[in-house]
Design an enzyme around this catalytic site. Structure first.
Site, mmCIF file in Angstrom:
data_model
loop_
_atom_site.group_PDB
_atom_site.id
_atom_site.type_symbol
_atom_site.label_atom_id
_atom_site.label_comp_id
_atom_site.label_asym_id
_atom_site.label_seq_id
_atom_site.Cartn_x
_atom_site.Cartn_y
_atom_site.Cartn_z
ATOM 1 N N ASP A 1 0.826 -1.205 0.000
ATOM 2 C CA ASP A 1 0.000 0.000 0.000
ATOM 3 C C ASP A 1 0.864 1.260 0.000
ATOM 4 O O ASP A 1 2.058 1.206 0.292
ATOM 5 C CB ASP A 1 -0.943 0.027 1.222
ATOM 6 C CG ASP A 1 -0.200 0.147 2.542
ATOM 7 O OD1 ASP A 1 0.821 -0.543 2.720
ATOM 8 O OD2 ASP A 1 -0.625 0.958 3.392
ATOM 9 N N GLU B 1 0.229 -1.200 5.588
ATOM 10 C CA GLU B 1 1.233 -0.747 6.563
ATOM 11 C C GLU B 1 0.999 0.705 6.943
ATOM 12 O O GLU B 1 1.145 1.089 8.096
ATOM 13 C CB GLU B 1 2.638 -0.911 5.978
ATOM 14 C CG GLU B 1 3.774 -0.667 6.977
ATOM 15 C CD GLU B 1 4.287 0.770 7.028
ATOM 16 O OE1 GLU B 1 5.090 1.071 7.927
ATOM 17 O OE2 GLU B 1 3.869 1.610 6.200
HETATM 18 ZN ZN LIG Z 1 6.759 2.077 4.125
#
Ligand SMILES: [Zn+2]
Length: 421
Positions: free
Chosen positions: A81, A175
């Protein structure tokens, strides 16, 4: 044309994988599936083993051992992401053998990558630099890491003469919204030690992160008609909240006053009215004692506020968020020591940087999988001026190869936490 590190990177950044904190699904945004499915197909084409994409978007695969020694399983992770900045229609621009002159990004000429303002750029003169075009981020965080791991897999499968133990790779979602590894099944991953590829500078190894708590202060005041506030004993929760914030500001407790190894108490949100105010904080420190001291200070302030205004009701709740991975790594520094040695073996000067935040490795280490973070070469993350040099990403591949060799030479007696279950 065979795939290269650069061709992979350029392909991955053009897929919009911005995560979405408001979503409660995993992955939090559909674009992440597009990249995960592409990577699944590419891993298959490369000939990786045990390829599995689970229901939460964790894509794992193996590079089987080539050494006949009994060795621990080493994993490499990167997140698919991108951060909270436009990530759709990324147009990556390649500046081959960059001459060191400021780079004006064509889609927003106000965005200029100037080495006078960004001194890290001076390390990129003569290298092949990739930037975005001005309106979006580039997504080197963490598609540089993804491209490095895919190139590593490609190299190892094509070079079985490189002796190594069992290797696992994992591409994970979300994340950037702090949920990167919450649903990762560590038994299924089956690794005994892991590395995230999510750091900046060539030679960088991160093995310390903040420890973090969250705190919520709820202030119940006494609400009355304002015309009768004095006789009816109004207690305005907003004023009590303001008093608390004023003390913290006078003590310079916030992150705007802290750097290096200093922690902070950061007020992130205030909502309320006369009757009730809710203040939210995040507490951060590298040391657990320091973190506890910040919680104790907030408790003391709430107790004082309550004593000064007994008609109000003040409650404080503190909850752990994540812990400094160093608390665990200090007990066995081999994952860190071998990483530092791998950097030197690659000809790089080592840079140990404590991370003023949490990483996926913080949570993994806390859950029993020691996971320091290594560089992937990206810079100026989360904004339009993100850049990466292809040669720096190549150094990350070389450093991982050196690390894999070191684990083969010296890892035999490392504890097996997940590979033998
Ligand atoms: Zn990162």
């Amino acid at each position: 044309m065979p795939d290269t590190l650069l061709s992979r990177f350029l392909r991955y950044v053009q897929i919009d994988t911005q995560s979405d904190a408001r979503s409660d699904t995993t992955p939090s945004s559909p674009g992440q599936w597009d990249l995960l499915r592409l990577l699944e197909t590419e891993l298959r084409a490369l000939g990786a083993a045990d390829i599995h994409l689970d229901a939460f978007g964790y894509l794992t695969a193996s590079v089987p051992a080539t050494s006949d020694k009994d060795l621990p399983t080493v994993a490499f992770l990167a997140h698919v992401d991108t951060a909270d900045f436009p990530g759709a229609n990324v147009k990556p621009l390649l500046h081959p053998a960059w001459d060191g002159q400021p780079i004006r990004l064509p889609d927003d000429p106000a965005q200029v990558l100037d080495p006078a303002l960004y001194p890290d750029l001076r390390t990129a003169v003569g290298k092949d630099v990739v930037t975005a075009s001005g309106r979006t981020l580039l997504g080197a965080d963490d598609k540089a890491g993804v491209a490095v791991v895919m190139t590593l897999v490609d190299y190892l499968l094509a070079h079985p003469e490189v002796k190594h133990g069992p290797l696992r790779v994992c591409f994970n979602p979300d994340e950037e919204i702090g949920r990167g590894v919450e649903k990762l099944d560590l038994r299924a991953l089956g690794a005994d030690v892991a590395y995230t590829l999510d750091g900046e500078y060539p030679g960088e190894v991160n093995w310390e992160t903040f420890s973090g708590d969250s705190a919520v202060v709820t202030i119940e005041g006494v609400s009355t008609h304002p015309g009768w506030a004095k006789p009816q004993g109004m207690v305005n929760a907003l004023h009590l909240a303001a008093k608390l914030l004023a003390v913290l500001e006078a003590e310079r407790a916030g992150p705007e006053y802290s750097a290096g190894r200093q922690g902070f108490i950061h007020a992130t949100n205030l909502e309320g009215n006369t009757a009730r105010a809710v203040l939210r904080f995040i507490l951060r420190d590298f040391d657990l004692d320091g973190l506890a001291a910040k919680g104790a200070r907030l408790t003391q302030l709430c107790t004082g506020l309550q004593a000064a205004e007994p008609r109000a009701r003040i409650q404080l709740e503190i909850k752990p968020t994540y812990r400094n991975m160093g608390e665990w790594l200090k007990q066995d520094m081999r994952p860190v020591d071998l990483a530092l040695e791998a950097m030197r073996a690659t000809g790089l000067e080592t840079k140990i940087i404590p991370v003023r935040g949490g990483t996926d490795g913080s949570r993994l280490t806390e859950r029993g999988l020691p996971t320091p973070n290594l560089f992937d070469g990206g810079h100026n993350w989360h904004g339009p001026l993100e850049w990466v040099a292809v040669q720096d990403m190549e150094l990350a591949v070389q450093a991982c190869l050196a690390l894999i060799r070191l684990w083969e030479e010296r890892g035999g007696d490392y504890p097996r936490s997940f590979s033998r279950q």
